[in-house]
Write a protein that holds these residues in place. Structure first.
Motif, PDB file in Angstrom:
ATOM      1  N   MET A 236       0.830  -1.201   0.000  1.00  0.00           N
ATOM      2  CA  MET A 236       0.000   0.000   0.000  1.00  0.00           C
ATOM      3  C   MET A 236       0.869   1.258   0.000  1.00  0.00           C
ATOM      4  O   MET A 236       0.606   2.217  -0.742  1.00  0.00           O
ATOM      5  CB  MET A 236      -0.914   0.011   1.225  1.00  0.00           C
ATOM      6  N   THR A 237       1.919   1.254   0.820  1.00  0.00           N
ATOM      7  CA  THR A 237       2.819   2.403   0.905  1.00  0.00           C
ATOM      8  C   THR A 237       3.463   2.696  -0.442  1.00  0.00           C
ATOM      9  O   THR A 237       3.534   3.850  -0.885  1.00  0.00           O
ATOM     10  CB  THR A 237       3.907   2.156   1.958  1.00  0.00           C
ATOM     11  N   PHE A 238       3.907   1.652  -1.114  1.00  0.00           N
ATOM     12  CA  PHE A 238       4.560   1.823  -2.413  1.00  0.00           C
ATOM     13  C   PHE A 238       3.587   2.342  -3.463  1.00  0.00           C
ATOM     14  O   PHE A 238       3.893   3.281  -4.210  1.00  0.00           O
ATOM     15  CB  PHE A 238       5.169   0.504  -2.876  1.00  0.00           C
ATOM     16  N   MET A 239       2.415   1.735  -3.537  1.00  0.00           N
ATOM     17  CA  MET A 239       1.444   2.144  -4.553  1.00  0.00           C
ATOM     18  C   MET A 239       1.018   3.596  -4.355  1.00  0.00           C
ATOM     19  O   MET A 239       0.862   4.342  -5.321  1.00  0.00           O
ATOM     20  CB  MET A 239       0.228   1.212  -4.530  1.00  0.00           C
ATOM     21  N   GLU A 240       0.831   3.992  -3.117  1.00  0.00           N
ATOM     22  CA  GLU A 240       0.480   5.389  -2.852  1.00  0.00           C
ATOM     23  C   GLU A 240       1.614   6.316  -3.269  1.00  0.00           C
ATOM     24  O   GLU A 240       1.375   7.403  -3.807  1.00  0.00           O
ATOM     25  CB  GLU A 240       0.162   5.569  -1.370  1.00  0.00           C
ATOM     26  N   LYS A 241       2.839   5.888  -3.030  1.00  0.00           N
ATOM     27  CA  LYS A 241       3.998   6.718  -3.371  1.00  0.00           C
ATOM     28  C   LYS A 241       4.098   6.961  -4.875  1.00  0.00           C
ATOM     29  O   LYS A 241       4.483   8.057  -5.306  1.00  0.00           O
ATOM     30  CB  LYS A 241       5.270   6.078  -2.836  1.00  0.00           C
ATOM     31  N   ILE A 242       3.755   5.956  -5.680  1.00  0.00           N
ATOM     32  CA  ILE A 242       3.864   6.127  -7.132  1.00  0.00           C
ATOM     33  C   ILE A 242       2.568   6.644  -7.748  1.00  0.00           C
ATOM     34  O   ILE A 242       2.484   6.802  -8.961  1.00  0.00           O
ATOM     35  CB  ILE A 242       4.305   4.821  -7.827  1.00  0.00           C
TER      36      ILE A 242
END
Length: 224
Positions: free
Chosen positions: A197-203
């Motif tokens: 979730m953290t990664f997807m939000e970041k990109i």
């Protein structure tokens, strides 16, 4: 990002959601030179200087003929071109390559070699890198190496040298290297609760489903 920062979970999520991500404008390459590994590990193998190793490079040497490495640059460029063509045909404006082994590159020359693979296709090349706190990263990475039967090294240039003065833990230098090569560098902290979730939000893309339960390749130290 580094090894043990949720990379396996992220990569499996990306591959299992390729279709819906493409509908949102993000193309995720699947098979690269016939390797269906969710990590695009051949990018690491290609970009490393000839005399330097990584776990992926060591393992690949055991399965391919010696001339594979001399033909890799041309083969890789051809297959990357194919993926960009597929991305354009799908109407995608962004393409995402992911491999934790890229953290093991350790010079401007190696990172420039990586960037050159994409320069003819992308107007902007952005690096997203996850950095984990040094102590837990070292311990978790050490457990992973030991699990693979790879001994630690006394060679300070090696990725298996894990003493306090290892370049693996010099985050300021790493960030400076990346900033000299890529158009933009985004640094993100490790989130042990839900790295997907953290990664997807970041990109900038919405994650679907119960991403918090997607924890693959975890170690006894609690890493992923």
């Amino acid at each position: 990002g580094q090894h043990k920062t949720g990379t396996t979970s992220i990569q499996h999520y990306l591959q299992s959601h390729r279709s819906t991500l493409a509908d949102s404008g993000l193309y995720v390459p699947d098979v690269l030179l016939g390797y269906g590994n969710p990590s695009h590990f051949l990018l690491n193998v290609y970009a490393l200087d000839e005399e330097r190793d990584s776990t992926a490079k060591i393992m690949l040497k055991e399965t391919v003929e010696e001339d594979f490495f001399s033909t890799l640059p041309d083969l890789l460029r051809t297959d990357i071109r194919r993926h960009y063509q597929l991305a354009n045909e799908s109407g995608c404006e962004e393409i995402l390559w992911t491999n934790e082994g890229l953290y093991l590159l350790n010079s401007l020359e190696e990172y420039k070699r990586l960037r050159q693979l994409f320069e003819g296709f992308s107007d902007e090349i952005i690096c997203v890198c996850c950095l984990r706190d040094r102590d837990s990263y070292r311990e978790s990475f050490k457990v992973q190496l030991e699990g693979l039967g790879l001994a630690l090294s006394d060679n300070k240039d090696s990725y298996r040298y894990l003493e306090d003065d290892s370049w693996l833990f010099d985050y300021d230098r790493k960030i400076q290297l990346l900033a000299q090569v890529f158009d933009e560098v985004t640094i993100m902290p490790y989130d042990p609760t839900d790295m997907v979730m953290t990664f997807m939000e970041k990109i900038g893309y919405k994650a679907e489903g119960d991403t918090a339960s997607l924890r693959l390749n975890t170690t006894q130290t609690g890493g992923n």
